[in-house]
Write an enzyme that holds these catalytic residues in place. Sequence first.
Site, PDB file in Angstrom:
ATOM      1  N   TYR A   1      37.622  38.793  61.639  1.00 41.59           N
ATOM      2  CA  TYR A   1      38.700  39.411  62.404  1.00 41.59           C
ATOM      3  C   TYR A   1      40.018  39.062  61.722  1.00 41.59           C
ATOM      4  O   TYR A   1      40.917  38.453  62.291  1.00 41.59           O
ATOM      5  CB  TYR A   1      38.682  38.993  63.873  1.00 41.59           C
ATOM      6  CG  TYR A   1      39.167  40.126  64.756  1.00 41.59           C
ATOM      7  CD1 TYR A   1      38.398  41.261  64.915  1.00 41.59           C
ATOM      8  CD2 TYR A   1      40.402  40.059  65.379  1.00 41.59           C
ATOM      9  CE1 TYR A   1      38.841  42.318  65.682  1.00 41.59           C
ATOM     10  CE2 TYR A   1      40.863  41.123  66.144  1.00 41.59           C
ATOM     11  CZ  TYR A   1      40.084  42.241  66.290  1.00 41.59           C
ATOM     12  OH  TYR A   1      40.523  43.305  67.050  1.00 41.59           O
TER      13      TYR A   1
ATOM     14  N   GLY B   1      47.315  35.875  58.137  1.00 43.77           N
ATOM     15  CA  GLY B   1      47.103  34.446  57.821  1.00 43.77           C
ATOM     16  C   GLY B   1      45.958  34.293  56.825  1.00 43.77           C
ATOM     17  O   GLY B   1      46.073  33.599  55.805  1.00 43.77           O
ATOM     18  N   HIS B   2      44.842  34.982  57.107  1.00 48.27           N
ATOM     19  CA  HIS B   2      43.713  34.954  56.173  1.00 48.27           C
ATOM     20  C   HIS B   2      44.115  35.581  54.832  1.00 48.27           C
ATOM     21  O   HIS B   2      43.741  35.086  53.766  1.00 48.27           O
ATOM     22  CB  HIS B   2      42.520  35.736  56.734  1.00 48.27           C
ATOM     23  CG  HIS B   2      42.009  35.241  58.071  1.00 48.27           C
ATOM     24  ND1 HIS B   2      42.222  35.916  59.247  1.00 48.27           N
ATOM     25  CD2 HIS B   2      41.291  34.142  58.402  1.00 48.27           C
ATOM     26  CE1 HIS B   2      41.651  35.257  60.249  1.00 48.27           C
ATOM     27  NE2 HIS B   2      41.079  34.176  59.770  1.00 48.27           N
TER      28      HIS B   2
ATOM     29  N   GLN C   1      30.130  25.334  66.069  1.00 50.58           N
ATOM     30  CA  GLN C   1      31.443  24.769  66.375  1.00 50.58           C
ATOM     31  C   GLN C   1      32.013  25.256  67.700  1.00 50.58           C
ATOM     32  O   GLN C   1      33.157  24.954  68.034  1.00 50.58           O
ATOM     33  CB  GLN C   1      32.426  25.030  65.225  1.00 50.58           C
ATOM     34  CG  GLN C   1      32.866  26.467  65.057  1.00 50.58           C
ATOM     35  CD  GLN C   1      33.610  26.666  63.755  1.00 50.58           C
ATOM     36  OE1 GLN C   1      33.058  26.551  62.657  1.00 50.58           O
ATOM     37  NE2 GLN C   1      34.917  26.954  63.855  1.00 50.58           N
TER      38      GLN C   1
ATOM     39  N   VAL D   1      51.168  31.311  58.929  1.00 51.66           N
ATOM     40  CA  VAL D   1      51.783  32.643  58.920  1.00 51.66           C
ATOM     41  C   VAL D   1      52.025  33.064  60.367  1.00 51.66           C
ATOM     42  O   VAL D   1      51.141  32.919  61.220  1.00 51.66           O
ATOM     43  CB  VAL D   1      50.874  33.668  58.203  1.00 51.66           C
ATOM     44  CG1 VAL D   1      51.476  35.066  58.256  1.00 51.66           C
ATOM     45  CG2 VAL D   1      50.638  33.237  56.761  1.00 51.66           C
TER      46      VAL D   1
ATOM     47  N   SER E   1      46.603  34.532  64.993  1.00 54.48           N
ATOM     48  CA  SER E   1      45.283  33.995  65.321  1.00 54.48           C
ATOM     49  C   SER E   1      44.390  35.160  65.720  1.00 54.48           C
ATOM     50  O   SER E   1      44.861  36.108  66.373  1.00 54.48           O
ATOM     51  CB  SER E   1      45.392  33.022  66.505  1.00 54.48           C
ATOM     52  OG  SER E   1      44.112  32.796  67.063  1.00 54.48           O
ATOM     53  N   SER E   2      43.122  35.087  65.333  1.00 52.43           N
ATOM     54  CA  SER E   2      42.190  36.151  65.742  1.00 52.43           C
ATOM     55  C   SER E   2      42.125  36.223  67.266  1.00 52.43           C
ATOM     56  O   SER E   2      41.864  37.281  67.839  1.00 52.43           O
ATOM     57  CB  SER E   2      40.793  35.877  65.184  1.00 52.43           C
ATOM     58  OG  SER E   2      40.858  35.678  63.790  1.00 52.43           O
TER      59      SER E   2
HETATM   60  P1  AMP Z   1      39.449  31.268  61.292  1.00 54.02           P
HETATM   61  O1  AMP Z   1      38.932  32.595  60.875  1.00 54.02           O
HETATM   62  O2  AMP Z   1      40.306  31.312  62.525  1.00 54.02           O
HETATM   63  O3  AMP Z   1      38.391  30.200  61.330  1.00 54.02           O
HETATM   64  O4  AMP Z   1      40.441  30.815  60.149  1.00 54.02           O
HETATM   65  C1  AMP Z   1      40.047  30.788  58.806  1.00 54.02           C
HETATM   66  C2  AMP Z   1      41.128  30.135  57.999  1.00 54.02           C
HETATM   67  O5  AMP Z   1      42.347  30.857  58.168  1.00 54.02           O
HETATM   68  C3  AMP Z   1      41.408  28.691  58.456  1.00 54.02           C
HETATM   69  O6  AMP Z   1      41.652  27.887  57.312  1.00 54.02           O
HETATM   70  C4  AMP Z   1      42.657  28.841  59.284  1.00 54.02           C
HETATM   71  O7  AMP Z   1      43.457  27.677  59.319  1.00 54.02           O
HETATM   72  C5  AMP Z   1      43.361  29.958  58.532  1.00 54.02           C
HETATM   73  N1  AMP Z   1      44.352  30.590  59.413  1.00 54.02           N
HETATM   74  C6  AMP Z   1      44.137  31.122  60.641  1.00 54.02           C
HETATM   75  N2  AMP Z   1      45.305  31.565  61.171  1.00 54.02           N
HETATM   76  C7  AMP Z   1      46.269  31.283  60.262  1.00 54.02           C
HETATM   77  C8  AMP Z   1      47.682  31.471  60.215  1.00 54.02           C
HETATM   78  N3  AMP Z   1      48.353  32.033  61.230  1.00 54.02           N
HETATM   79  N4  AMP Z   1      48.356  31.057  59.123  1.00 54.02           N
HETATM   80  C9  AMP Z   1      47.691  30.473  58.090  1.00 54.02           C
HETATM   81  N5  AMP Z   1      46.362  30.262  58.058  1.00 54.02           N
HETATM   82  C10 AMP Z   1      45.659  30.662  59.134  1.00 54.02           C
END
Ligand code: AMP
Length: 296
Positions: A33, A37-38, A62, A177, A186-187
Amino acid sequence: MRVVRTVEQLREALDYMRMGGHTPIGFVPTMGYLHEGHASLIRKAGEMSRTVVMSIFVNPLQFGPSEDFSSYPRDERRDLELAEREGADIVFIPAVEEMYPQPIRTRITVDSLTAQLCGASRPGHFDGVTTVVSKLFNMVQPDYAFFGLKDAQQVAVLRRMVSDLNMNVEIIACPIVREADGLALSSRNVYLGSEERTQALVLSRALREARKAIEAGAVQTVDQARGLLISVISSSPLAVIDYVEILSFPGLGALDGGSLLSGAEGEVIMALAVKFGRTRLIDNNVFIPKEVHALV
Ligand code: AMP
């Protein structure tokens, strides 16, 4: 861009890249998703590596039993478009059965660093993270792995795991970000109703105001900073605070004497977790007190 779904296909694709000299290998683990940020992690990986591998896996290990594993947002087609646009070379999308073909009897635990913040609110969460990231590191064997500071405790925990277990990978932490109005991407932001979305801005506002007050010298202790953060967050009627903590970073310990100037050489984290309805949001700010005070 190659999309692979099994460990065998992944290893084949990586062998091919290594044989062609396309190293170093950069790795971006995600739960999909995807958002900007990703995307920033993929771009950073592209700057530092000749092969960029991204994984998309919603890791059941998790999530707590009452958490959002089954409702976690998923959109593979859109994710693949974003990954390709941002320059990923290999995307690994395993099914749960591929990652966990048998009940897992081996787990990685980082203690102490996982006892507070999200580790306290989400028991077992970090064991799930360190276990799946170890498996992914063994599969990909990357030179660099890229993680966002949005999940700052995760960065601290993974750095310690890599160091304790002599894993041959460098963890690269990347900045948070945000949307133009300050909300950290955030997703899970899609869960927010429109009023919740508006009120969720209180997280980034609280962190900004606390930083300003610390820079101005008006706030000098952990208690004062916590008080300020809590009062700003509480101005939003829908906000239900999970935690508001100020700790050393990446050690995640209490600051000596409760002073923001103690341990002035190291970094400090202000970390927040706040619920809006059923959605739990986290945000944080990491800074070096000595540098902030040099601004006064
Ligand atoms: P997730 O898919 O939420 O597990 O996130 C995957 C990676 O993306 C993790 O290293 C998160 O810290 C990073 N991530 C998620 N949201 C952000 C954001 N807003 N800014 C920077 N990195 C992010």
